[in-house]
Structure formats: C-alpha cells, structure tokens
Write an enzyme that holds these catalytic residues in place. Structure first.
Site, PDB file in Angstrom:
ATOM      1  N   ASP A 154     -40.264   3.806 -17.876  1.00  0.00           N
ATOM      2  CA  ASP A 154     -39.172   4.168 -18.770  1.00  0.00           C
ATOM      3  C   ASP A 154     -39.818   5.174 -19.646  1.00  0.00           C
ATOM      4  OD1 ASP A 154     -36.750   4.498 -19.635  1.00  0.00           O
ATOM      5  OD2 ASP A 154     -36.819   2.702 -20.852  1.00  0.00           O
ATOM      6  N   HIS A 197     -38.209  -4.877 -27.051  1.00  0.00           N
ATOM      7  CA  HIS A 197     -38.738  -5.633 -25.668  1.00  0.00           C
ATOM      8  C   HIS A 197     -40.339  -4.903 -25.636  1.00  0.00           C
ATOM      9  CE1 HIS A 197     -36.520  -1.605 -25.054  1.00  0.00           C
ATOM     10  NE2 HIS A 197     -37.671  -1.306 -24.638  1.00  0.00           N
ATOM     11  N   ARG A 295     -39.888   5.336 -35.506  1.00  0.00           N
ATOM     12  CA  ARG A 295     -38.739   5.560 -34.701  1.00  0.00           C
ATOM     13  C   ARG A 295     -38.248   4.304 -34.269  1.00  0.00           C
ATOM     14  NH1 ARG A 295     -36.749   5.826 -29.686  1.00  0.00           N
ATOM     15  NH2 ARG A 295     -34.924   7.004 -28.950  1.00  0.00           N
ATOM     16  N   ASP A 297     -36.712   1.892 -32.168  1.00  0.00           N
ATOM     17  CA  ASP A 297     -36.121   2.106 -30.961  1.00  0.00           C
ATOM     18  C   ASP A 297     -34.878   0.895 -30.658  1.00  0.00           C
ATOM     19  OD1 ASP A 297     -35.952   3.159 -28.171  1.00  0.00           O
ATOM     20  OD2 ASP A 297     -36.920   1.239 -27.674  1.00  0.00           O
ATOM     21  N   GLU A 339     -32.636   4.345 -34.312  1.00  0.00           N
ATOM     22  CA  GLU A 339     -32.060   5.145 -33.222  1.00  0.00           C
ATOM     23  C   GLU A 339     -30.965   4.057 -32.711  1.00  0.00           C
ATOM     24  OE1 GLU A 339     -32.247   5.724 -28.527  1.00  0.00           O
ATOM     25  OE2 GLU A 339     -33.220   3.848 -29.302  1.00  0.00           O
ATOM     26  N   HIS A 403     -35.199  13.125 -25.616  1.00  0.00           N
ATOM     27  CA  HIS A 403     -35.673  13.071 -24.462  1.00  0.00           C
ATOM     28  C   HIS A 403     -34.529  12.261 -23.538  1.00  0.00           C
ATOM     29  CE1 HIS A 403     -36.185   9.366 -26.705  1.00  0.00           C
ATOM     30  NE2 HIS A 403     -36.271   8.627 -25.660  1.00  0.00           N
ATOM     31  N   ASP A 404     -33.836  11.574 -24.155  1.00  0.00           N
ATOM     32  CA  ASP A 404     -32.681  11.002 -23.528  1.00  0.00           C
ATOM     33  C   ASP A 404     -31.429  12.071 -23.337  1.00  0.00           C
ATOM     34  OD1 ASP A 404     -33.640   8.528 -23.413  1.00  0.00           O
ATOM     35  OD2 ASP A 404     -33.185   7.959 -25.361  1.00  0.00           O
ATOM     36  N   ARG A 528     -33.088  12.118 -16.515  1.00  0.00           N
ATOM     37  CA  ARG A 528     -33.309  12.322 -17.662  1.00  0.00           C
ATOM     38  C   ARG A 528     -34.750  13.304 -17.630  1.00  0.00           C
ATOM     39  NH1 ARG A 528     -33.973   6.977 -20.955  1.00  0.00           N
ATOM     40  NH2 ARG A 528     -34.636   6.297 -18.942  1.00  0.00           N
TER      41      ARG A 528
END
Ligand code: GLC
Length: 650
Positions: A154, A197, A295, A297, A339, A403-404, A528
């Site tokens: 990911d 996670h 950041r 997440d 985020e 990046h998303d 992406r």
C-alpha cells in the site's frame, strides 16, 4: 484488557493526587537521572501537561481495574523518550515553544515525495536539498519509508517496523542525518504516523500469529463471522475493488482479523491501553529521530463501536488528543497534521491546538477541481465562507492532489442549496476528469469505481488533469498554454488562500501520468500509481529555460512562492471571501498585520470583466499592483482578466 464504560471525568484535584502517587514510583525507575536538570525539566512538563493527559486517558480507559498501572507505563514511556531526546531537538523544542504557531507563517511552503521515486534513497535525497531550497520548500513530507512487506505494501502504508527504515532506502542513521541536515537548511521533516494499523509482518502481528494472546489483543480478532457480520451492517468498504469487507480470514490463526484497508493491514485495537502505550513509544521514537511534524494517517478509523460506521467516533478524538499531550510532555516541538478524508464538518473536528494543529483541506481541493471543470465558482463561494475558518492557532494544508485519489467530498447539503443534484454532479466530474465529457481537457482514470452505487474517485497528475497531456498529444500549442495557466491558477490559490501550500514534487515541472504501473504486478489494479511518476531529473533541467513548458510552470510557481513569502498578508489568518458578481471569478481578501491583498482567479477560458463600481465597493480606490503580472491596476476603470488568470492585488 479494559472494559469501556462511561465515567465522570476526573477533577484537577484528582489528577494532582494521581501525579503525587505516581511520581515517586516513576523516580524509582530512573535512579540515575532524577538529580539531573533533564529530569527537573521533565517533571516541570509533567506538572503542566499531566492533568490533560490524565483526563483524556480516564475518559477512554478510566474504569478498568489496572488503569493506574497503564498510566504509569505511559509516563515511563514519556520519561524514557525525553531522556533520550537529542540536545539539538531539545533546542528546537525551546524555539518552537516560544513561537508555537510557526506553521501559520507565510514563510512555510510544503512539498511531498516518495524517497525512491524522487531521489533513489535517503542519501540521494540529501543531494537534492539544493533543489528543494531553489523552490523555496521549508516543509518536506516524505512518504512512508519504513520496513514493510515485499510486494504490495500500500505504498509503504503497511508498516512492519516503525524503527527500521526500508533497507532499499537507507538506515535509521541516514534518516536522523537527513532530518538534521534539512533542519539546518530551514526545512522541517514531515513523516506519516500510520497508527491505525500495522502490516501483518510487524513483530506484534507475528507474535499474534504464533498464538501469543497478549499480542492477539493488540488487534481485532474474532473466532467466527458473528461479530464481523454485526459490525459490517454499518461499515463502509474503503477499498471495495481489492477488498470488499472490513475483515480478513487468516487460516493460520483460524480467526477473522479487522482490516479496514488491505488484508495485510491489521487494525490496532485501541480499547487495549497497552496499544496506546506501545504506539506512544513509536511516536516518540520518530520524534526523537528528528521528525518535526506527523501526518496522522487515517484518523477517523481509530475507534470501533458496534452499530456505528466506526468513523469519527468521540474516542478517536480523545486518543489523538492523548497522543498530542504525550508529545507536549516528551517532544514538545512535534506538530500533528490530520488526514481525515471524510465529510467537511467531520474533518474540522480533528483540528484544534489540543488535537491536530493542521489538517489537509480536501473540500477546498475538490472545490477547486470542480471550478476548473465547470468554469464556475458558485460552489466555492457558497461553501467556503462557512467552512474555511479554523480555530485559533490552527492551519490548513492546501493541496491540489497528493499520492491518493481525488474523491468528491463535497457537503451534499451545499449542492442541494444551489439546486445541484450531488450524485449526478459527481458523475459529471468523474466523466470530465477521465476525458469523457465534450468540454474536457483532462486525462485521468477512475479509482474504486463501484457500479452499484455509481461512486468513483479520480487519479491523475496535476498536469494531466489540467490538460497538458492531451494538449501535447494533440500538439495543440493554445491548449498547452491553457494547461499551464490552469496549473498556475490553482497553485496561485493554494499559495495564497491561508494555510501551508503543498506541492506534489513533479508538479512544478509538469510531470504527466505514468502508465507503466499497468505492467507492474505489484502496482497494477491500483490506479493511484498513475499519478506517482518517478521524478525526471533530465526534464527538471528544462526549468532553466523560461521558454519551455517546464520553465514556465517552474518559474510561475517560484513567483507564487516569492509573493507568498514577501507579503505577511499570506500568514494563515483571515480570509474574507468576496462575491464579484461574476460566477467565473473567485475572489478573497487576505489580511494580516495591516496588509490587505485581494486575490482574484478567473476560471473561465475567456476574458472576464470586473466593473469599476464593484472594485470601488470592495474598497479599491486608487492605483494598485497585481503582484503576479507586475501590472498596475487603476480602480476607476473596469478590470479585465485574461482567461485563467490569477492576480494578487496589493
Ligand atoms: C491513508 C493513505 C493511503 C493509505 C491509507 C491506509 O489514507 O493516504 O495512501 O492507503 O491511509 O494506510
């Protein structure tokens, strides 16, 4: 593990008593340090910040029988981290505490990149500091660079160790050196804190898989589908293409594991206070490596509660605030950026000095793309005045893309109020940005298209979405010129609107979509990668020639950067939106310390006029200068804006 029951918050008096009880025990654990000035400074911080931390922990974990044990563990984590914090960073702590809202300054300019795609590795990145400085960058967000599973990880967001850098990129020492070197050049290092996670290869996950029940309690695991089915009644799938539900069956465990994102990303179970303590340790480790901004997440997903969508729950906020107060105690220079890709009202709930000082602003991002497609600013003017303001001491991070993907996160109510059907409008935008609409100039691709609901998001680089790819393919010089104007128009707003502008590195030289991901087995299927092209240093050389496309974009951005840095009006405080009586032109005043600048953006492909009477009504009474074109403006005459022109009028 603790049970979660509502409980009355503790009083200041109670928190004081608790600290008095805990301190002697804590001192005993650090016999060699307690006489030092460092320790005195630590106790001083505890005195100031413990009541807040205690209150937050109490509200999340309060009534458990072992609550005080966990609080003590958390304080030990803080003490260890503070004692290990390098002197250079402690000096930074002092500077930042004296200037707590430094990130609101107009001097701050952000950029983001993948280490490998931008510079090969961490050492290579050190060679690129000159380039970053040339661009005026003072904040550098590097995409996740830690150890992660081979193959699909990911984009690094499946972390196997928060203390080991991916071997291909370098080592922890390289990271420390880089952060220090960047700091000496006035650039703050920003990294992700992926704390919802871990990867299924993290040590904790491995132990859980080996049958260790203590580590199984770090994650969400269920023996059968009973509970997952209950939860799934109210959950929304995040990556429906790759992974339709939110749970994954692991044969090795014989259990269902909660996996909000991909099946190799295991959600941490924050109902277990040990998880909070362990992650606080990882967070402070990153801070001590020189990371100045985290950041945060995927913040909405931290807490789960049956019968809810398990997003944006109150405890998620309390936990982030608790991490924040851990930082105040042991790494005070650290700043959080949220985020939260959720509804506009929910995004703002994460932003406060107690929680995240900064936040991405997805609503602004999608409103800008919307205006570019529709050549109409009505939605921005309707939505932003009620949505843009943030609490004191906070700031947006403004971006066009990261990046998303781009998801059309408007507030539906805003669209209905304008008589627009949100579902149909989103579909118009999707079609527009994949080039299927007749008025389109874009070359994007759909992401996570759900044919049942019609939902989809968009991928593509800024240049390709703004029309550069199509114009070049069609060898259309006029459209090429318009594509450049579109990019500078959008960036003009990002640089001046109030907040940190964030440039996706490569945008400044107009990098186009990279289709090679389709042939890479680890990337195919995740569109992406389309907008994550490797940085092209040969193309970057063309920036030196102002006649080239690259030179025009680069110099245009440079100009915006200078205008931002030279004018205190662009400090992240007040933004006053103005209705110019022309739906193609977006306008706002920026005001700070006696300076006032009117920014205007014409989203139309045609010239637009602002009548002199309107200029006078806005208080423009004599001669002004457009800082972008360096042209005088006479307020007694109508103002004619060129197609896609951005102006900053002083
Ligand atoms: C964030 C990242 C995204 C990632 C997800 C899971 O949303 O931006 O790239 O897939 O978190 O970590």
């Amino acid at each position: 593990m603790s049970m979660h029951l509502p409980s009355p918050p503790p009083t200041i008096h109670e928190s004081r008593l608790s600290l008095n009880r805990l301190l002697p025990r804590l001192r005993k654990s650090f016999p060699n340090d307690i006489e030092s000035a460092e320790w005195a400074a630590f106790e001083d911080r505890l005195e100031r910040h413990f009541p807040v931390l205690f209150d937050l922990l109490w509200r999340v974990y309060g009534p458990s029988y072992d609550f005080f044990f966990h609080v003590e563990q958390i304080l030990r984590t803080c003490a260890e981290a503070w004692l290990a914090r390098p002197g250079e960073l402690k000096s930074l702590d002092a500077t930042r505490e004296g200037h707590a809202t430094w990130y609101q300054s107009n001097q701050v300019v952000g950029a983001m990149a993948y280490v490998d795609l931008f510079a090969g590795d961490l050492e290579g990145l050190r060679d690129k500091v000159g380039y970053l400085k040339e661009l005026g960058v003072t904040y550098l967000h590097l995409m996740p660079l830690f150890k992660s599973p081979a193959g699909d990880d990911d984009g690094g967001y499946a972390i196997s160790s928060y203390r080991e850098v991916d071997e291909a990129l370098g080592s922890m020492d390289d990271l420390r050196q880089l952060s220090s070197e960047l700091r000496h050049h006035g650039i703050s290092l920003v990294l992700d804190f992926v704390f919802n996670h871990t990867s299924d290869e993290h040590e904790w996950a491995k132990r859980a898989q080996a049958g260790d029940e203590d580590y199984q309690a770090y994650y969400w695991m269920f023996p059968d589908r009973t509970e997952p089915d209950e939860y799934e009644k109210t959950l929304r799938p995040i990556f429906p293409d790759a992974h339709p539900g939110s749970f994954t069956y692991r044969t090795s465990l014989g259990k269902w594991v909660w996996t909000t994102f991909n099946n190799f990303q295991w959600d941490l179970n924050y109902r277990n206070p040990e998880v909070f303590n362990a992650m606080a340790g990882e967070m402070l480790y990153l801070a001590n490596a020189g990371v100045e901004m985290l950041r945060m997440d995927a913040v909405p997903f931290l807490w789960k509660e049956k019968g809810t969508n398990c997003e944006n729950l109150e405890e998620a906020h309390l936990l982030i605030q608790a991490f924040n107060s851990v930082a105040r105690i042991a790494a005070p220079a650290l700043v959080f950026k949220s985020e939260a890709i959720v509804a506009p009202d929910d995004i703002k709930k994460y932003v406060s000095e107690e929680e995240c000082h900064l936040s991405y602003d997805p609503p602004l991002m999608v409103l800008l793309w919307n205006s570019l497609a529709s050549r109409d600013c009505s939605m921005m003017l309707h939505a932003l005045p009620k949505r843009f303001e943030l609490p004191e001491g906070c700031s947006w991070v403004n971006y066009l893309r990261c990046h998303d993907d781009i998801g059309w996160g408007f507030e539906d109510r805003d669209l209905w109020e304008l008589g627009i059907n949100p579902h149909d409008h989103r579909w118009f935008l999707n079609r527009f940005f994949i080039g299927e609409h007749e008025a389109s100039f874009s070359r994007g691709r759909l992401f996570q298209h759900n044919p049942q609901t019609g939902d989809a998001r968009i991928c593509g680089t800024t240049a390709s979405l703004c029309g550069l790819e199509k114009a070049r393919f069609e060898k259309d010089a006029h459209q090429e010129d318009f594509a450049i104007r579109r990019m500078l128009l959008l960036y003009g707003i990002i640089f001046t609107m109030g907040g940190i502008p964030l440039v996706y590195l490569g945008d400044e030289i107009g990098l186009q979509n990279d289709y090679s991901y389709e042939n890479d087995i680890e990337k195919a299927g995740d569109e992406r990668w389309l907008h994550r092209p490797p940085f092209d240093w040969e193309v970057a050389e063309l920036r030196r020639d102002p006649e080239t496309v690259e030179g025009r974009i680069f110099n245009g951005l440079l100009m915006l950067c200078r205008i931002r840095k030279n004018n205190q009006a662009f400090h992240a405080t007040r933004t006053e939106f103005v209705d110019l009586g022309n739906r193609h032109v977006f306008g706002y005043f920026r005001v700070h310390e006696g300076q006032s600048i009117l920014c205007l953006a014409n989203f139309n492909d045609h010239p637009e006029e602002i009548p002199a009477t309107r200029l006078r009504q806005l208080g423009l009474r004599k001669t002004f200068t457009d800082l972008v074109a360096g042209q005088p403006i006479v307020a007694t005459e109508k103002l004619v804006m060129e197609p896609l022109q951005f102006m900053a009028i002083l």
